[in-house]
Design a protein around this motif. Structure first.
Motif, mmCIF file in Angstrom:
data_model
loop_
_atom_site.group_PDB
_atom_site.id
_atom_site.type_symbol
_atom_site.label_atom_id
_atom_site.label_comp_id
_atom_site.label_asym_id
_atom_site.label_seq_id
_atom_site.Cartn_x
_atom_site.Cartn_y
_atom_site.Cartn_z
ATOM 1 N N PRO A 179 0.838 -1.209 0.000
ATOM 2 C CA PRO A 179 0.000 0.000 0.000
ATOM 3 C C PRO A 179 0.868 1.254 0.000
ATOM 4 C CG PRO A 179 0.071 -0.929 2.197
ATOM 5 C CD PRO A 179 0.800 -1.901 1.293
ATOM 6 N N GLU A 180 0.293 2.324 -0.521
ATOM 7 C CA GLU A 180 0.992 3.603 -0.545
ATOM 8 C C GLU A 180 0.820 4.303 0.806
ATOM 9 O OE1 GLU A 180 -0.371 5.911 -3.767
ATOM 10 O OE2 GLU A 180 0.356 4.516 -5.324
ATOM 11 N N VAL A 181 1.938 4.557 1.485
ATOM 12 C CA VAL A 181 1.928 5.193 2.806
ATOM 13 C C VAL A 181 2.774 6.454 2.732
ATOM 14 C CG1 VAL A 181 2.361 4.904 5.267
ATOM 15 C CG2 VAL A 181 1.728 2.926 3.883
ATOM 16 N N GLU A 182 2.241 7.539 3.275
ATOM 17 C CA GLU A 182 2.977 8.800 3.260
ATOM 18 C C GLU A 182 4.131 8.751 4.251
ATOM 19 O OE1 GLU A 182 0.276 11.905 4.061
ATOM 20 O OE2 GLU A 182 -0.934 11.580 2.253
ATOM 21 N N GLU A 183 5.160 9.537 3.955
ATOM 22 C CA GLU A 183 6.338 9.572 4.823
ATOM 23 C C GLU A 183 6.001 10.139 6.203
ATOM 24 O OE1 GLU A 183 9.502 11.626 2.972
ATOM 25 O OE2 GLU A 183 9.721 10.198 1.312
ATOM 26 N N ALA A 184 5.065 11.080 6.254
ATOM 27 C CA ALA A 184 4.680 11.658 7.555
ATOM 28 C C ALA A 184 4.069 10.604 8.457
ATOM 29 C CB ALA A 184 3.701 12.806 7.339
ATOM 30 N N VAL A 185 3.273 9.716 7.880
ATOM 31 C CA VAL A 185 2.657 8.640 8.679
ATOM 32 C C VAL A 185 3.731 7.677 9.172
ATOM 33 C CG1 VAL A 185 0.998 6.750 8.643
ATOM 34 C CG2 VAL A 185 0.496 8.865 7.404
ATOM 35 N N ILE A 186 4.701 7.364 8.308
ATOM 36 C CA ILE A 186 5.782 6.451 8.708
ATOM 37 C C ILE A 186 6.614 7.068 9.837
ATOM 38 C CG2 ILE A 186 7.871 5.298 7.922
ATOM 39 C CD1 ILE A 186 6.606 5.061 5.171
ATOM 40 N N GLU A 187 6.915 8.359 9.717
ATOM 41 C CA GLU A 187 7.688 9.035 10.769
ATOM 42 C C GLU A 187 6.914 9.059 12.089
ATOM 43 O OE1 GLU A 187 8.669 12.856 9.332
ATOM 44 O OE2 GLU A 187 10.118 12.136 7.832
ATOM 45 N N LYS A 188 5.606 9.278 12.020
ATOM 46 C CA LYS A 188 4.793 9.293 13.240
ATOM 47 C C LYS A 188 4.781 7.929 13.906
ATOM 48 C CE LYS A 188 0.163 10.399 14.927
ATOM 49 N NZ LYS A 188 -1.216 10.830 14.555
ATOM 50 N N THR A 190 7.032 5.595 13.566
ATOM 51 C CA THR A 190 8.383 5.323 14.079
ATOM 52 C C THR A 190 8.624 6.029 15.403
ATOM 53 O OG1 THR A 190 9.175 5.122 11.801
ATOM 54 C CG2 THR A 190 10.830 5.401 13.519
ATOM 55 N N ALA A 191 8.156 7.289 15.513
ATOM 56 C CA ALA A 191 8.314 8.024 16.773
ATOM 57 C C ALA A 191 7.531 7.366 17.899
ATOM 58 C CB ALA A 191 7.851 9.469 16.583
ATOM 59 N N GLU A 192 6.317 6.885 17.612
ATOM 60 C CA GLU A 192 5.524 6.190 18.641
ATOM 61 C C GLU A 192 6.196 4.890 19.062
ATOM 62 O OE1 GLU A 192 1.651 5.639 17.067
ATOM 63 O OE2 GLU A 192 1.088 7.772 17.216
ATOM 64 N N ARG A 193 6.785 4.171 18.089
ATOM 65 C CA ARG A 193 7.477 2.936 18.435
ATOM 66 C C ARG A 193 8.702 3.204 19.307
ATOM 67 N NH1 ARG A 193 10.929 0.412 13.875
ATOM 68 N NH2 ARG A 193 12.060 2.279 14.553
ATOM 69 N N ASP A 194 9.483 4.236 18.955
ATOM 70 C CA ASP A 194 10.658 4.590 19.768
ATOM 71 C C ASP A 194 10.242 5.014 21.171
ATOM 72 O OD1 ASP A 194 12.149 4.046 17.548
ATOM 73 O OD2 ASP A 194 12.377 6.152 16.941
ATOM 74 N N LYS A 195 9.115 5.710 21.272
ATOM 75 C CA LYS A 195 8.610 6.119 22.582
ATOM 76 C C LYS A 195 8.245 4.914 23.429
ATOM 77 C CE LYS A 195 5.185 9.185 24.708
ATOM 78 N NZ LYS A 195 4.026 10.084 24.445
ATOM 79 N N LYS A 196 7.639 3.906 22.804
ATOM 80 C CA LYS A 196 7.282 2.686 23.527
ATOM 81 C C LYS A 196 8.527 1.939 23.988
ATOM 82 C CE LYS A 196 2.746 2.646 23.293
ATOM 83 N NZ LYS A 196 1.886 2.605 24.508
ATOM 84 N N TYR A 197 9.552 1.896 23.135
ATOM 85 C CA TYR A 197 10.794 1.229 23.525
ATOM 86 C C TYR A 197 11.469 1.968 24.691
ATOM 87 C CZ TYR A 197 11.074 -2.241 19.782
ATOM 88 O OH TYR A 197 10.859 -3.327 18.986
ATOM 89 N N MET A 198 11.426 3.305 24.666
ATOM 90 C CA MET A 198 11.997 4.073 25.768
ATOM 91 C C MET A 198 11.248 3.812 27.069
ATOM 92 S SD MET A 198 14.468 6.146 26.465
ATOM 93 C CE MET A 198 14.913 6.726 24.820
ATOM 94 N N GLU A 199 9.924 3.743 26.983
ATOM 95 C CA GLU A 199 9.125 3.432 28.179
ATOM 96 C C GLU A 199 9.436 2.035 28.695
ATOM 97 O OE1 GLU A 199 4.416 2.998 29.506
ATOM 98 O OE2 GLU A 199 4.952 3.568 27.448
ATOM 99 N N LEU A 200 9.611 1.088 27.783
ATOM 100 C CA LEU A 200 9.951 -0.277 28.193
ATOM 101 C C LEU A 200 11.291 -0.312 28.903
ATOM 102 C CD1 LEU A 200 9.415 -3.334 28.151
ATOM 103 C CD2 LEU A 200 10.474 -3.396 25.888
ATOM 104 N N GLN A 201 12.273 0.416 28.390
ATOM 105 C CA GLN A 201 13.591 0.448 29.028
ATOM 106 C C GLN A 201 13.519 1.044 30.428
ATOM 107 O OE1 GLN A 201 16.469 2.671 26.811
ATOM 108 N NE2 GLN A 201 18.123 2.311 28.260
#
Length: 253
Positions: A179-188, A190-201
């Motif tokens: 599917p076609e996904v905009e770069e802004a959605v991918i960046e958002k 990715t930021a949410e995933r990094d935030k979850k990893y930081m919370e897990l740490q």
């Protein structure tokens, strides 16, 4: 009168401080007046405190006695307060420490469950890709070793070679529709995933700290048992581990 105030405000000149010259940019930011005032105020307060302490030291009576002299001691280079035996009974101390132990244990269990919930959502796929492992292929001759093509052997795209998991083959890639996904959605995302990893740490670190605190409280509770002999301390406590004691072996009837 109100119009005069508006005119006077519009005619006010904004005074700006000069910026740091390019030739002095290696020295860092140029200190502004507001920064100097804060630094000067802090310096004056420190000097005032030093003068007060110096005056108290000069006026001190060398024969003066205060109870803190006998209510504290230095043990292993660390200043510690002596526990007052007449303040609480042993049963009261044991009850308070048991309550603290239950509270810490409850908090640790809560952190453990939150960690398990986060791990179930994240799956730790990125961590699996970063694990260094070896995949050995055997060939018959040196000629085959020189002409060995890893992409052909694994039947996948060259950009997917570094992946340890979810590495589709070329046949599956041809049949896939992306599917076609905009770069802004991918960046958002990715930021949410990094935030979850930081919370897990952070939660893993907190759970480790609570485990150490729980072990220290359990050790204190064991040391309060007056029926047993005083154990020998093998290793003092640190910020990452509880103290280690050795009890003499006693045969039970």
């Amino acid at each position: 009168m109100s119009s005069w105030k508006k005119v006077s405000k519009t005619n006010q000149r904004t005074h700006r401080e000069r910026h740091q010259p390019e030739s002095r940019s290696h020295l860092g930011l140029l200190e502004k007046k507001k920064d100097y005032r804060l630094r000067a105020k802090d310096h004056d307060e420190k000097q005032r405190t030093l003068r007060l302490l110096k005056r108290r030291a000069l006026n001190r009576n060398p024969d003066e006695f205060y109870f803190h002299m006998i209510n504290s001691k230095v043990e292993d280079g660390e200043h510690k307060e002596l526990e007052k035996d007449d303040e609480h009974t042993p049963d009261q101390i044991r009850l308070m420490q048991s309550q603290d132990l239950k509270y810490v244990s409850t908090k640790r269990i809560m952190e453990t469950r939150k960690i398990e919930r986060l791990q179930s959502h994240l799956h730790l796929l990125d961590a699996a890709n970063e694990v260094k492992n070896k995949h050995i292929f055997f060939v018959d001759t040196e000629k085959e070793a020189k002409q060995f093509d890893l992409c052909k052997q694994l039947d996948t795209h060259p950009s997917l070679l570094k992946r340890r998991i979810n590495r589709p083959r070329n046949i599956a890639l041809k049949n896939m529709s992306f599917p076609e996904v905009e770069e802004a959605v991918i960046e958002k995302l990715t930021a949410e995933r990094d935030k979850k990893y930081m919370e897990l740490q952070k939660r893993i670190e907190r759970e480790r700290e609570l485990t150490v605190i729980q072990q220290k409280l359990e050790m204190k509770r064991h040391l309060l048992n007056k029926k047993e002999r005083t154990p020998k301390r093998i290793k003092p406590s640190t910020k990452d581990a509880p103290p280690i004691y050795k009890w003499d072996y006693e045969r039970k009837r």
